[in-house]
Design a protein around this motif. Structure first.
Motif, mmCIF file in Angstrom:
data_model
loop_
_atom_site.group_PDB
_atom_site.id
_atom_site.type_symbol
_atom_site.label_atom_id
_atom_site.label_comp_id
_atom_site.label_asym_id
_atom_site.label_seq_id
_atom_site.Cartn_x
_atom_site.Cartn_y
_atom_site.Cartn_z
ATOM 1 N N ILE A 1 -42.940 -76.898 36.862
ATOM 2 C CA ILE A 1 -44.152 -75.647 36.760
ATOM 3 C C ILE A 1 -43.766 -74.485 35.684
ATOM 4 O O ILE A 1 -44.203 -72.915 35.148
ATOM 5 C CB ILE A 1 -43.741 -75.453 37.730
ATOM 6 C CG1 ILE A 1 -42.829 -74.759 38.806
ATOM 7 C CG2 ILE A 1 -44.419 -76.225 38.891
ATOM 8 C CD1 ILE A 1 -42.466 -74.202 39.714
ATOM 9 N N THR A 2 -42.199 -74.205 35.033
ATOM 10 C CA THR A 2 -41.789 -73.385 34.213
ATOM 11 C C THR A 2 -40.469 -74.143 33.258
ATOM 12 O O THR A 2 -40.299 -75.259 33.421
ATOM 13 C CB THR A 2 -41.281 -72.236 34.786
ATOM 14 O OG1 THR A 2 -39.470 -73.140 35.546
ATOM 15 C CG2 THR A 2 -41.890 -71.145 35.916
ATOM 16 N N HIS B 1 -35.119 -75.424 40.588
ATOM 17 C CA HIS B 1 -36.485 -74.986 40.887
ATOM 18 C C HIS B 1 -36.515 -75.939 43.158
ATOM 19 O O HIS B 1 -35.112 -76.028 43.831
ATOM 20 C CB HIS B 1 -37.692 -75.900 41.174
ATOM 21 C CG HIS B 1 -38.369 -75.867 39.592
ATOM 22 N ND1 HIS B 1 -38.850 -76.574 39.244
ATOM 23 C CD2 HIS B 1 -37.790 -75.491 38.295
ATOM 24 C CE1 HIS B 1 -39.036 -76.344 38.042
ATOM 25 N NE2 HIS B 1 -38.340 -75.879 37.730
ATOM 26 N N PRO C 1 -38.250 -70.831 41.739
ATOM 27 C CA PRO C 1 -39.564 -71.627 41.563
ATOM 28 C C PRO C 1 -40.577 -72.887 42.195
ATOM 29 O O PRO C 1 -39.413 -73.313 43.033
ATOM 30 C CB PRO C 1 -39.614 -71.909 40.565
ATOM 31 C CG PRO C 1 -38.581 -71.789 39.618
ATOM 32 C CD PRO C 1 -37.648 -71.313 40.128
ATOM 33 N N LEU D 1 -40.731 -66.679 31.985
ATOM 34 C CA LEU D 1 -42.219 -66.010 32.292
ATOM 35 C C LEU D 1 -42.809 -65.492 30.955
ATOM 36 O O LEU D 1 -44.120 -66.054 30.184
ATOM 37 C CB LEU D 1 -42.560 -65.481 33.972
ATOM 38 C CG LEU D 1 -42.140 -66.712 35.253
ATOM 39 C CD1 LEU D 1 -42.670 -65.926 35.681
ATOM 40 C CD2 LEU D 1 -43.140 -67.495 34.655
ATOM 41 N N PHE E 1 -46.906 -66.880 30.607
ATOM 42 C CA PHE E 1 -46.788 -66.695 31.449
ATOM 43 C C PHE E 1 -48.930 -66.716 32.457
ATOM 44 O O PHE E 1 -49.534 -65.474 31.499
ATOM 45 C CB PHE E 1 -46.693 -65.987 32.489
ATOM 46 C CG PHE E 1 -47.333 -65.547 34.113
ATOM 47 C CD1 PHE E 1 -46.810 -66.854 34.499
ATOM 48 C CD2 PHE E 1 -47.224 -64.382 34.261
ATOM 49 C CE1 PHE E 1 -46.575 -66.807 36.003
ATOM 50 C CE2 PHE E 1 -47.568 -64.792 36.264
ATOM 51 C CZ PHE E 1 -47.274 -65.943 36.408
ATOM 52 N N GLN F 1 -50.801 -68.824 35.018
ATOM 53 C CA GLN F 1 -50.777 -69.304 36.234
ATOM 54 C C GLN F 1 -50.234 -68.483 37.338
ATOM 55 O O GLN F 1 -48.906 -68.519 37.206
ATOM 56 C CB GLN F 1 -51.083 -70.695 35.817
ATOM 57 C CG GLN F 1 -52.122 -71.278 35.498
ATOM 58 C CD GLN F 1 -53.196 -71.520 35.480
ATOM 59 O OE1 GLN F 1 -53.423 -71.272 36.872
ATOM 60 N NE2 GLN F 1 -54.547 -70.827 34.653
ATOM 61 N N LEU G 1 -47.162 -68.171 40.027
ATOM 62 C CA LEU G 1 -46.313 -69.168 39.864
ATOM 63 C C LEU G 1 -45.681 -68.207 42.223
ATOM 64 O O LEU G 1 -45.222 -67.121 41.667
ATOM 65 C CB LEU G 1 -44.851 -68.625 39.071
ATOM 66 C CG LEU G 1 -43.913 -69.570 39.633
ATOM 67 C CD1 LEU G 1 -44.380 -70.768 39.460
ATOM 68 C CD2 LEU G 1 -42.404 -69.279 38.493
ATOM 69 N N CYS G 2 -45.113 -69.195 43.072
ATOM 70 C CA CYS G 2 -45.043 -68.884 43.838
ATOM 71 C C CYS G 2 -43.400 -69.225 44.150
ATOM 72 O O CYS G 2 -42.562 -70.206 42.891
ATOM 73 C CB CYS G 2 -45.754 -69.672 44.751
ATOM 74 S SG CYS G 2 -44.651 -69.357 46.383
#
Length: 317
Positions: free
Chosen positions: A8-9, A16, A252, A277, A282, A284, A286-287
């Protein structure tokens, strides 16, 4: 949609959030639905029409799976169950994962018999709809139709809540459940299809846990509402000198870690998160979860700086 097997990153996966299937199961069966406690929702009238699962039923489910002996016996089975499903029928959508957790719960709880999952209703070559779950509630001897969903929405205007991917809206989801998904079984054509399956549905339940994230700049105290969203530029400014953002470590979260709260895990600094990010284009939401000495302190979405404009553009006039 990006698959969960993809990063995701560029932050190492070891930093994570952790996907704990058993904790996610407990969160899924025990969490309250998101609409009833929040008054500022467009289309709240649809929510009042839905047959929400009674809290007593939710408590019974949670208490059973919280027993130590049940966890010891079933946690390895849950791991194997999910692994087998994903090997035979790969699917990385969060909604599918949530349904699979509930499928396991219905199969393992002594009060339930799972009769159908994702039951398609077709007539003359046309699909009229699909029932998420049909279960037998053994204590009451009632056959039940359950429609379930897990949802995460960001507040964009006073009464509008939008999914982070801009493809979903809370008022639309509530209206669809109230006006189509639940009434479906009462239409004449569907009644005959249910009889063909040997089903006489006695009652229905709706279930929709999730979280509502408010704009960070509208929250005075995170302790009152620990779920927020902020553009990257705003988050960066806060993290430079304002506690608790500057002092927390951050995780993340892959989508399957959006459910249960995170424990006390090693994360990364806000400065490193922001710079990563910014340097990777960046694009999208990101939670992320903030971690302190006791575990998860709060949770939010960092969104691209143009996200709010695009979200507002999709709202009704």
């Amino acid at each position: 949609m990006a698959q969960e097997t993809q990063p995701i990153t560029t932050i190492p996966p070891s930093l994570h959030g952790r996907v704990d299937h058993w904790n996610n199961l407990l969160w899924s069966v025990g969490s309250a639905d998101i609409p009833p406690g929040e008054a500022s929702i467009a289309g709240i009238g649809a929510a009042t029409k839905l047959p929400w699962l009674p809290s007593a039923r939710r408590v019974e489910l949670l208490e059973y799976f919280c027993r130590d002996r049940v966890k010891a016996a079933l946690a390895p089975e849950l791991q194997d169950y999910l692994h087998t499903l994903n090997r035979n029928k790969p699917n990385y959508r969060l909604g599918t994962y949530f349904e699979r957790l509930w499928s396991f719960a219905f199969r393992q709880h002594p009060d339930y018999e799972l009769r159908h999952q994702n039951l398609p209703l077709r007539k003359d070559g046309k699909t009229l709809g699909e029932l998420d779950f049909v279960v037998q509630h053994l204590p009451s001897r009632r056959c039940e139709h359950w429609e379930i969903a897990v949802k995460f929405y960001l507040q964009v205007a006073r009464h509008h809540w939008v999914g982070p991917g801009l493809k979903d809206r809370l008022d639309i989801k509530l209206a669809r459940m109230a006006d189509h998904q639940l009434p479906l079984i009462r239409t004449p054509g569907v009644q005959s299809l249910l009889r063909d399956h040997g089903l006489q549905i006695d009652r229905q339940w709706a279930l929709m846990p999730g979280r509502l994230f408010k704009p960070l700049n509208t929250l005075q105290q995170l302790s009152n509402h620990p779920f927020w969203w902020a553009p990257l530029s705003e988050f960066r400014a806060l993290c430079q000198d304002q506690p608790p953002f500057a002092s927390h470590e951050w995780l993340p979260l892959p989508k399957r870690a959006w459910l249960a709260p995170q424990g006390h895990l090693a994360g990364i600094s806000a400065e490193r998160l922001v710079e990563t990010l910014r340097s990777t284009g960046f694009t999208q939401p990101l939670c992320i979860a903030a971690i302190d000495s006791s575990g998860e302190a709060c949770r939010g979405f960092i969104v691209p700086d143009d996200w709010h404009r695009r979200a507002e553009a999709g709202l009704p006039p």
